[in-house]
Design an enzyme around this catalytic site. Sequence first.
Site, PDB file in Angstrom:
ATOM      1  N   ARG A 160     -10.103 -50.360   4.799  1.00  0.00           N
ATOM      2  CA  ARG A 160      -9.969 -50.138   6.241  1.00  0.00           C
ATOM      3  C   ARG A 160     -10.617 -51.283   6.993  1.00  0.00           C
ATOM      4  NH1 ARG A 160      -7.993 -45.015   7.460  1.00  0.00           N
ATOM      5  NH2 ARG A 160      -8.170 -43.601   5.698  1.00  0.00           N
ATOM      6  N   ASP A 161      -9.930 -51.743   8.062  1.00  0.00           N
ATOM      7  CA  ASP A 161     -10.489 -52.814   8.895  1.00  0.00           C
ATOM      8  C   ASP A 161     -11.707 -52.278   9.638  1.00  0.00           C
ATOM      9  OD1 ASP A 161      -9.111 -55.667  10.183  1.00  0.00           O
ATOM     10  OD2 ASP A 161     -10.800 -54.746  11.230  1.00  0.00           O
ATOM     11  N   ILE A 162     -12.744 -53.109   9.698  1.00  0.00           N
ATOM     12  CA  ILE A 162     -14.007 -52.697  10.331  1.00  0.00           C
ATOM     13  C   ILE A 162     -13.869 -52.589  11.853  1.00  0.00           C
ATOM     14  CG2 ILE A 162     -15.042 -54.984  10.749  1.00  0.00           C
ATOM     15  CD1 ILE A 162     -17.582 -53.909   9.354  1.00  0.00           C
ATOM     16  N   ASN A 207      -1.860 -63.025  10.319  1.00  0.00           N
ATOM     17  CA  ASN A 207      -2.263 -64.094  11.224  1.00  0.00           C
ATOM     18  C   ASN A 207      -2.327 -65.367  10.388  1.00  0.00           C
ATOM     19  OD1 ASN A 207      -2.517 -62.331  13.418  1.00  0.00           O
ATOM     20  ND2 ASN A 207      -4.590 -61.782  12.808  1.00  0.00           N
ATOM     21  N   VAL A 217     -10.321 -65.041   8.544  1.00  0.00           N
ATOM     22  CA  VAL A 217     -10.698 -65.031   7.121  1.00  0.00           C
ATOM     23  C   VAL A 217      -9.588 -65.739   6.350  1.00  0.00           C
ATOM     24  CG1 VAL A 217     -11.257 -63.606   5.127  1.00  0.00           C
ATOM     25  CG2 VAL A 217     -11.961 -62.852   7.412  1.00  0.00           C
ATOM     26  N   HIS A 257      -4.427 -62.039   3.780  1.00  0.00           N
ATOM     27  CA  HIS A 257      -4.463 -60.581   3.902  1.00  0.00           C
ATOM     28  C   HIS A 257      -3.420 -60.155   4.920  1.00  0.00           C
ATOM     29  CE1 HIS A 257      -7.163 -62.407   6.801  1.00  0.00           C
ATOM     30  NE2 HIS A 257      -6.845 -61.419   7.636  1.00  0.00           N
ATOM     31  N   HIS A 316      -2.400 -57.178   7.710  1.00  0.00           N
ATOM     32  CA  HIS A 316      -2.864 -56.041   8.503  1.00  0.00           C
ATOM     33  C   HIS A 316      -1.754 -54.993   8.487  1.00  0.00           C
ATOM     34  CE1 HIS A 316      -6.186 -58.216  10.694  1.00  0.00           C
ATOM     35  NE2 HIS A 316      -5.459 -59.253  10.327  1.00  0.00           N
TER      36      HIS A 316
HETATM   37  P1  AMP Z   1      -7.861 -62.106  10.574  1.00  0.00           P
HETATM   38  O1  AMP Z   1      -8.497 -62.305  11.919  1.00  0.00           O
HETATM   39  O2  AMP Z   1      -6.370 -61.940  10.608  1.00  0.00           O
HETATM   40  O3  AMP Z   1      -8.308 -63.170   9.591  1.00  0.00           O
HETATM   41  O4  AMP Z   1      -8.380 -60.715  10.046  1.00  0.00           O
HETATM   42  C1  AMP Z   1      -9.663 -60.529   9.528  1.00  0.00           C
HETATM   43  C2  AMP Z   1      -9.971 -59.068   9.684  1.00  0.00           C
HETATM   44  O5  AMP Z   1     -11.059 -58.739   8.833  1.00  0.00           O
HETATM   45  C3  AMP Z   1     -10.377 -58.658  11.104  1.00  0.00           C
HETATM   46  O6  AMP Z   1      -9.437 -57.716  11.623  1.00  0.00           O
HETATM   47  C4  AMP Z   1     -11.770 -58.062  10.924  1.00  0.00           C
HETATM   48  O7  AMP Z   1     -11.994 -56.937  11.749  1.00  0.00           O
HETATM   49  C5  AMP Z   1     -11.765 -57.698   9.454  1.00  0.00           C
HETATM   50  N1  AMP Z   1     -13.072 -57.649   8.844  1.00  0.00           N
HETATM   51  C6  AMP Z   1     -14.074 -58.569   8.930  1.00  0.00           C
HETATM   52  N2  AMP Z   1     -15.146 -58.174   8.220  1.00  0.00           N
HETATM   53  C7  AMP Z   1     -14.817 -56.982   7.657  1.00  0.00           C
HETATM   54  C8  AMP Z   1     -15.498 -56.059   6.795  1.00  0.00           C
HETATM   55  N3  AMP Z   1     -16.747 -56.286   6.373  1.00  0.00           N
HETATM   56  N4  AMP Z   1     -14.845 -54.927   6.427  1.00  0.00           N
HETATM   57  C9  AMP Z   1     -13.595 -54.691   6.856  1.00  0.00           C
HETATM   58  N5  AMP Z   1     -12.881 -55.525   7.648  1.00  0.00           N
HETATM   59  C10 AMP Z   1     -13.499 -56.647   8.054  1.00  0.00           C
END
Ligand code: AMP
Length: 115
Positions: A30-32, A87, A96, A100, A102
């Site tokens: 799950r996204d944080i 993205n 990141v 990945h 979403h």
């Molecule tokens: P992006 O901006 O497309 O690279 O997506 C990175 C996603 O990782 C974002 O939606 C963040 O909210 C999510 N994220 C960052 N750290 C964590 C974490 N520790 N656990 C879960 N999701 C995270």
Amino acid sequence: MTEASIFTRILNGEIPGDFVARTDRVFAIRDINPQAPLHVLVIPVTEQYRDVTELAAGDPALMAEMVAMAEQIATEHADGEFRLIFNNGARAGQSVFHVHAHVLADLEEDRLVGF
Ligand code: AMP
């Protein structure tokens, strides 16, 4: 050696993560910072692909496994319909650089998020 990505560190148990699915090649957490009632990240175990462009060129079957996991999660946790967002690049919102997807589901009809 470069530092492990945040997703690899979650997979290794160094940082907590809310896991919803896992195979030997793909996992989902799950996204944080959720942008929809269901917001899950589907991530390959390998971090060798920075973004979806590299992934599609390097291992299209792995990308297909990610899509299949997204569908399975949307079916188990929502009504089976979902948005799948990659993205691609910092200016497109990528933060990141371990590829990945979403998965967004349970969306309200009049409020489709764009981020
Ligand atoms: P992006 O901006 O497309 O690279 O997506 C990175 C996603 O990782 C974002 O939606 C963040 O909210 C999510 N994220 C960052 N750290 C964590 C974490 N520790 N656990 C879960 N999701 C995270």
